[in-house]
Design a protein around this motif. Sequence first.
Motif, PDB file in Angstrom:
ATOM      1  N   MET A  74      -6.719  -2.729 154.848  1.00  0.00           N
ATOM      2  CA  MET A  74      -6.275  -2.644 156.217  1.00  0.00           C
ATOM      3  C   MET A  74      -7.279  -1.831 157.023  1.00  0.00           C
ATOM      4  SD  MET A  74      -2.192  -2.307 155.905  1.00  0.00           S
ATOM      5  CE  MET A  74      -1.433  -3.018 154.477  1.00  0.00           C
ATOM      6  N   PRO A  75      -7.448  -2.137 158.270  1.00  0.00           N
ATOM      7  CA  PRO A  75      -8.486  -1.489 159.070  1.00  0.00           C
ATOM      8  C   PRO A  75      -8.401   0.034 159.083  1.00  0.00           C
ATOM      9  CG  PRO A  75      -7.584  -3.344 160.262  1.00  0.00           C
ATOM     10  CD  PRO A  75      -6.750  -3.176 159.032  1.00  0.00           C
ATOM     11  N   GLU A  76      -7.205   0.576 159.052  1.00  0.00           N
ATOM     12  CA  GLU A  76      -7.078   2.043 159.103  1.00  0.00           C
ATOM     13  C   GLU A  76      -7.613   2.724 157.846  1.00  0.00           C
ATOM     14  OE1 GLU A  76      -3.016   0.350 157.972  1.00  0.00           O
ATOM     15  OE2 GLU A  76      -4.487  -0.100 159.481  1.00  0.00           O
ATOM     16  N   GLN A  77      -7.847   1.980 156.791  1.00  0.00           N
ATOM     17  CA  GLN A  77      -8.392   2.550 155.564  1.00  0.00           C
ATOM     18  C   GLN A  77      -9.910   2.703 155.609  1.00  0.00           C
ATOM     19  OE1 GLN A  77      -6.640  -0.402 152.979  1.00  0.00           O
ATOM     20  NE2 GLN A  77      -5.218   1.114 152.159  1.00  0.00           N
ATOM     21  N   LEU A  78     -10.556   2.130 156.593  1.00  0.00           N
ATOM     22  CA  LEU A  78     -12.022   2.221 156.693  1.00  0.00           C
ATOM     23  C   LEU A  78     -12.491   3.664 156.814  1.00  0.00           C
ATOM     24  CD1 LEU A  78     -12.781  -0.736 159.098  1.00  0.00           C
ATOM     25  CD2 LEU A  78     -13.219  -0.620 156.649  1.00  0.00           C
ATOM     26  N   GLY A  79     -11.724   4.492 157.486  1.00  0.00           N
ATOM     27  CA  GLY A  79     -12.103   5.890 157.658  1.00  0.00           C
ATOM     28  C   GLY A  79     -12.131   6.684 156.367  1.00  0.00           C
ATOM     29  N   ILE A 132     -13.617   5.694 153.671  1.00  0.00           N
ATOM     30  CA  ILE A 132     -14.867   5.416 152.962  1.00  0.00           C
ATOM     31  C   ILE A 132     -15.924   6.400 153.455  1.00  0.00           C
ATOM     32  CG2 ILE A 132     -16.661   3.710 152.522  1.00  0.00           C
ATOM     33  CD1 ILE A 132     -14.537   1.550 153.205  1.00  0.00           C
ATOM     34  N   PRO A 133     -16.490   7.194 152.556  1.00  0.00           N
ATOM     35  CA  PRO A 133     -17.498   8.174 152.978  1.00  0.00           C
ATOM     36  C   PRO A 133     -18.723   7.499 153.599  1.00  0.00           C
ATOM     37  CG  PRO A 133     -16.891   8.479 150.661  1.00  0.00           C
ATOM     38  CD  PRO A 133     -16.247   7.219 151.123  1.00  0.00           C
ATOM     39  N   SER A 134     -19.300   8.133 154.575  1.00  0.00           N
ATOM     40  CA  SER A 134     -20.481   7.565 155.237  1.00  0.00           C
ATOM     41  C   SER A 134     -21.674   7.475 154.284  1.00  0.00           C
ATOM     42  CB  SER A 134     -20.853   8.400 156.459  1.00  0.00           C
ATOM     43  OG  SER A 134     -21.175   9.719 156.073  1.00  0.00           O
ATOM     44  N   TYR A 179     -20.299  -1.583 147.618  1.00  0.00           N
ATOM     45  CA  TYR A 179     -19.636  -2.690 148.278  1.00  0.00           C
ATOM     46  C   TYR A 179     -18.155  -2.383 148.443  1.00  0.00           C
ATOM     47  CZ  TYR A 179     -23.820  -5.340 147.169  1.00  0.00           C
ATOM     48  OH  TYR A 179     -25.113  -5.771 147.091  1.00  0.00           O
ATOM     49  N   VAL A 180     -17.555  -2.968 149.441  1.00  0.00           N
ATOM     50  CA  VAL A 180     -16.120  -2.832 149.662  1.00  0.00           C
ATOM     51  C   VAL A 180     -15.523  -4.233 149.667  1.00  0.00           C
ATOM     52  CG1 VAL A 180     -14.349  -2.052 151.279  1.00  0.00           C
ATOM     53  CG2 VAL A 180     -16.456  -0.736 151.021  1.00  0.00           C
ATOM     54  N   TRP A 181     -14.525  -4.452 148.823  1.00  0.00           N
ATOM     55  CA  TRP A 181     -13.862  -5.746 148.759  1.00  0.00           C
ATOM     56  C   TRP A 181     -12.854  -5.817 149.893  1.00  0.00           C
ATOM     57  CZ3 TRP A 181     -14.955  -9.814 145.725  1.00  0.00           C
ATOM     58  CH2 TRP A 181     -14.077 -10.882 145.750  1.00  0.00           C
ATOM     59  N   VAL A 182     -12.946  -6.862 150.705  1.00  0.00           N
ATOM     60  CA  VAL A 182     -12.082  -7.011 151.877  1.00  0.00           C
ATOM     61  C   VAL A 182     -11.287  -8.305 151.739  1.00  0.00           C
ATOM     62  CG1 VAL A 182     -12.056  -7.275 154.379  1.00  0.00           C
ATOM     63  CG2 VAL A 182     -13.732  -5.780 153.313  1.00  0.00           C
ATOM     64  N   ASP A 183      -9.965  -8.194 151.809  1.00  0.00           N
ATOM     65  CA  ASP A 183      -9.112  -9.375 151.723  1.00  0.00           C
ATOM     66  C   ASP A 183      -9.013 -10.122 153.050  1.00  0.00           C
ATOM     67  OD1 ASP A 183      -8.440  -9.070 149.028  1.00  0.00           O
ATOM     68  OD2 ASP A 183      -6.810  -7.699 149.506  1.00  0.00           O
TER      69      ASP A 183
END
Length: 55
Positions: free
Chosen positions: A1-6, A8-10, A15-19
């Motif tokens: 979900m978009p709110e989980q992007l924050g 992820i450390p800069s 890679y990030v798996w996106v559904d």
Amino acid sequence: MPEQLGKIPSTFKGYVWVDDIWTVGPALRPNHDIRTQAEQDAAEAGLKRRREATK
């Protein structure tokens, strides 16, 4: 979900798996959101259903 992007450390270099790139993509680059208002509304409704299902 978009709110989980924050969460992820800069400094993360993997890679990030996106559904659901249709929803997550515009959260990453809001200035490049090519969805119509109807598509945005449908994506938001889908997110709402997924959030309620994971409670």
